[in-house]
Motif scaffolding. Structure first.
Motif, short mmCIF file in Angstrom:
data_model
loop_
_atom_site.label_atom_id
_atom_site.label_comp_id
_atom_site.label_asym_id
_atom_site.label_seq_id
_atom_site.Cartn_x
_atom_site.Cartn_y
_atom_site.Cartn_z
N VAL A 1 56.58 11.58 32.14
CA VAL A 1 55.89 11.43 33.43
C VAL A 1 56.39 12.51 34.38
CG1 VAL A 1 55.45 9.93 35.39
CG2 VAL A 1 55.69 8.95 33.10
N PRO A 2 55.50 13.38 34.85
CA PRO A 2 55.97 14.44 35.77
C PRO A 2 56.43 13.84 37.09
CG PRO A 2 53.58 14.45 35.64
CD PRO A 2 54.06 13.47 34.59
N PHE A 3 57.47 14.48 37.67
CA PHE A 3 57.96 14.03 38.97
C PHE A 3 56.92 14.28 40.05
CE2 PHE A 3 60.43 14.35 42.88
CZ PHE A 3 61.23 13.24 42.80
N PHE A 4 56.34 15.49 40.01
CA PHE A 4 55.22 15.84 40.89
C PHE A 4 53.93 15.88 40.05
CE2 PHE A 4 58.86 18.08 42.94
CZ PHE A 4 58.87 17.38 44.14
N THR A 5 52.88 15.29 40.57
CA THR A 5 51.61 15.33 39.82
C THR A 5 50.91 16.66 39.94
OG1 THR A 5 50.44 14.41 41.74
CG2 THR A 5 51.26 12.85 40.10
N ALA A 6 51.22 17.43 40.98
CA ALA A 6 50.61 18.75 41.14
C ALA A 6 51.53 19.60 42.00
CB ALA A 6 49.24 18.65 41.79
N LEU B 1 60.10 12.73 35.59
CA LEU B 1 60.67 11.61 36.33
C LEU B 1 61.85 11.00 35.60
CD1 LEU B 1 60.49 9.66 38.74
CD2 LEU B 1 58.82 8.31 37.44
N GLY B 2 61.81 11.05 34.27
CA GLY B 2 62.88 10.45 33.48
C GLY B 2 64.23 11.07 33.72
N GLU B 3 64.25 12.36 34.20
CA GLU B 3 65.53 13.01 34.47
C GLU B 3 66.21 12.38 35.67
OE1 GLU B 3 65.34 17.29 34.45
OE2 GLU B 3 63.48 17.26 33.28
N ILE B 4 65.45 11.66 36.50
CA ILE B 4 66.01 11.00 37.67
C ILE B 4 66.27 9.53 37.37
CG2 ILE B 4 65.59 10.32 40.07
CD1 ILE B 4 66.17 13.27 39.74
N SER B 5 65.23 8.86 36.77
CA SER B 5 65.32 7.41 36.57
C SER B 5 66.17 7.03 35.37
CB SER B 5 63.92 6.82 36.40
OG SER B 5 63.32 7.31 35.21
N GLY B 6 66.29 7.94 34.41
CA GLY B 6 67.00 7.61 33.20
C GLY B 6 66.25 6.67 32.28
N ASN B 7 64.99 6.38 32.61
CA ASN B 7 64.16 5.46 31.83
C ASN B 7 63.38 6.25 30.78
OD1 ASN B 7 62.50 3.47 30.86
ND2 ASN B 7 61.99 2.65 32.88
N ASN C 1 61.19 2.14 45.27
CA ASN C 1 61.54 3.09 44.21
C ASN C 1 62.30 4.25 44.82
OD1 ASN C 1 61.77 4.72 42.00
ND2 ASN C 1 59.55 4.84 41.58
N HIS C 2 63.62 4.20 44.70
CA HIS C 2 64.45 5.25 45.29
C HIS C 2 64.38 6.55 44.52
CE1 HIS C 2 66.07 2.30 48.08
NE2 HIS C 2 66.34 1.49 47.05
N ASP C 3 63.87 6.48 43.28
CA ASP C 3 63.78 7.70 42.48
C ASP C 3 62.82 8.70 43.09
OD1 ASP C 3 65.55 6.60 40.73
OD2 ASP C 3 63.99 5.86 39.34
#
Length: 421
Positions: free
Chosen positions: A387-392, A375-381, A311-313
């Protein structure tokens, strides 16, 4: 169902127990008339002494131990306007040592004491039907019991020794019957057992009773079940009976308590054994489950590792791009540390303003931006839109002012709460 009444007979110096009487059981004691004090007494309706006092006085006058207390029992035979006719019965304890020894040896508890001849009269009730005065003679071991009846009611009785002049004793008994029941001609003489009846035909016709010694015992049993019949049980014997019953109840009580204790102990031991067995089974199941869980967990970790690497994202470059993209003006980063799939930590400074508050606000703006990055701002999914990029994201050391700069450390985690635990 009524409890069976056992009759023990003491006759000829021997105690005869019924076969079904168990050791330590209770019975009614039937005695020949010569072992008892027995007398028919009459008490007038206006007699101030009363029946009990008159009966005790009469029997004490007959007793070979006049100073000995007597437990006198009275059985009412007849009541009319003139008074009460009753049978008084007692057993002197001083003359009953041999009886007591036989009872102790036989382990028999006595509840009542009755006369055999009274049981015979009870069994021969139908044979004695009809009015008129009659005499019953019954052979009882080493004596002859003589009873004078008016109809079926005794009005005189005595025990005759083997060397007694039976005709003289009969005459005396008839006089005694006249004193208590008034004058009446003698209609017949009835005999039970081997009684010498020579010369008795001079008084009245003589005939044999059908009822015998066995019927006398059955008659005593029937009398024992009736209310108001005489009971010559001595006071000391009564106390011994009550003490024996109390001890028996105590033994039964202790036995029941011991049984309950053993049962409770068995239950406790059984529960302990069952609990231990269940615990062992749970432990075995836990170990088996733990082994299976570890296998699944290891496989999951392998899958997540592969997924994370592929997962390169969430790679280092994308992470750096995310941080750089939200970096406020005046904030510089240093000491960058990245571990794929686990955490990102870096140190930074905020400057560009003489206002300390503004520099601090830049740091907190960076923290909030990182925490809110999806995370969607990176994956485009679209599935990663929430889904947060960082959980904390946290500032473990807060913000420190140093040389006009706001110095801070940022810790970012890629792990979920469950993975962190």
């Amino acid at each position: 169902m009524a409890e069976e009444v056992h009759i023990a007979v003491f006759d000829g110096g021997e105690l005869h127990k019924p076969p079904r009487l168990r050791k330590g059981g209770e019975a009614v004691l039937a005695l020949p008339l010569n072992r008892l004090l027995a007398k028919v007494v009459r008490v007038g309706a206006d007699d101030a002494e009363g029946l009990a006092a008159v009966a005790e006085r009469e029997l004490k006058a007959m007793s070979p131990y006049p100073d000995e207390p007597l437990a006198v029992s009275c059985e009412v035979l007849k009541e009319d306007a003139e008074g009460t006719l009753a049978l008084a019965l007692a057993l002197p304890e001083s003359s009953a040592d041999d009886i007591g020894e036989a009872l102790d040896a036989g382990k028999v508890g006595i509840t009542r004491v009755d006369a055999l001849v009274l049981g015979l009269l009870r069994s021969a009730y139908n044979e004695l039907s009809g009015d008129g005065r009659k005499v019953v003679l019954s052979q009882e071991g080493d004596c002859v019991a003589l009873v004078v009846l008016d109809g079926q009611t005794p009005c005189a009785l005595r025990a005759l020794s083997p060397d007694s002049e039976i005709k003289a004793e009969l005459a005396y008994s008839l006089l005694e019957a006249e004193a208590s029941g008034g004058p009446a001609p003698l209609s017949e003489i009835l005999v039970s057992g081997d009684v010498n009846t020579e010369g008795l035909e001079d008084f009245a016709p003589v005939r044999a009773l059908v009822a015998d010694a066995a019927d006398a015992v059955r008659g005593v049993a029937e009398r024992s079940a009736e209310q108001g019949t005489a009971n010559a049980l001595p006071q000391t014997w009564l106390e011994i009976l009550e003490e024996t019953r109390f001890k028996r109840k105590m033994i039964v009580g202790f036995g029941a308590a011991a049984f309950l204790w053993v049962a409770a102990l068995s239950v406790m031991l059984g529960v302990t054994w069952w609990t231990n067995r269940q615990a062992d089974q749970v432990e075995l199941a836990r170990r088996a489950h733990r082994s299976a869980y570890n296998k699944v967990s290891d496989r999951k970790a392998q899958v997540e590792t592969v997924r994370s690497v592929s997962n390169h994202d969430l790679g280092a470059l994308e992470t750096l791009r995310v941080v750089s993209g939200v970096l406020p003006e005046g904030v510089e980063l240093s000491k960058w540390y990245f571990k794929r799939g686990e955490r990102l930590s870096f140190t930074g400074t905020a400057e560009g303003s003489d206002n300390v508050v503004e520099n601090n606000q830049r740091v907190f703006a960076l923290k909030d931006a990182l925490a809110g990055f999806q995370l969607g701002e990176i994956s485009g999914n679209d599935e990663d839109a929430d889904v947060p990029f960082f959980t904390a994201v946290s500032l473990p050391k807060g913000v420190v002012q140093r040389s006009g700069k706001a110095v801070f450390d940022v810790e970012c985690s890629f792990k979920t709460v469950e993975e962190a635990e």
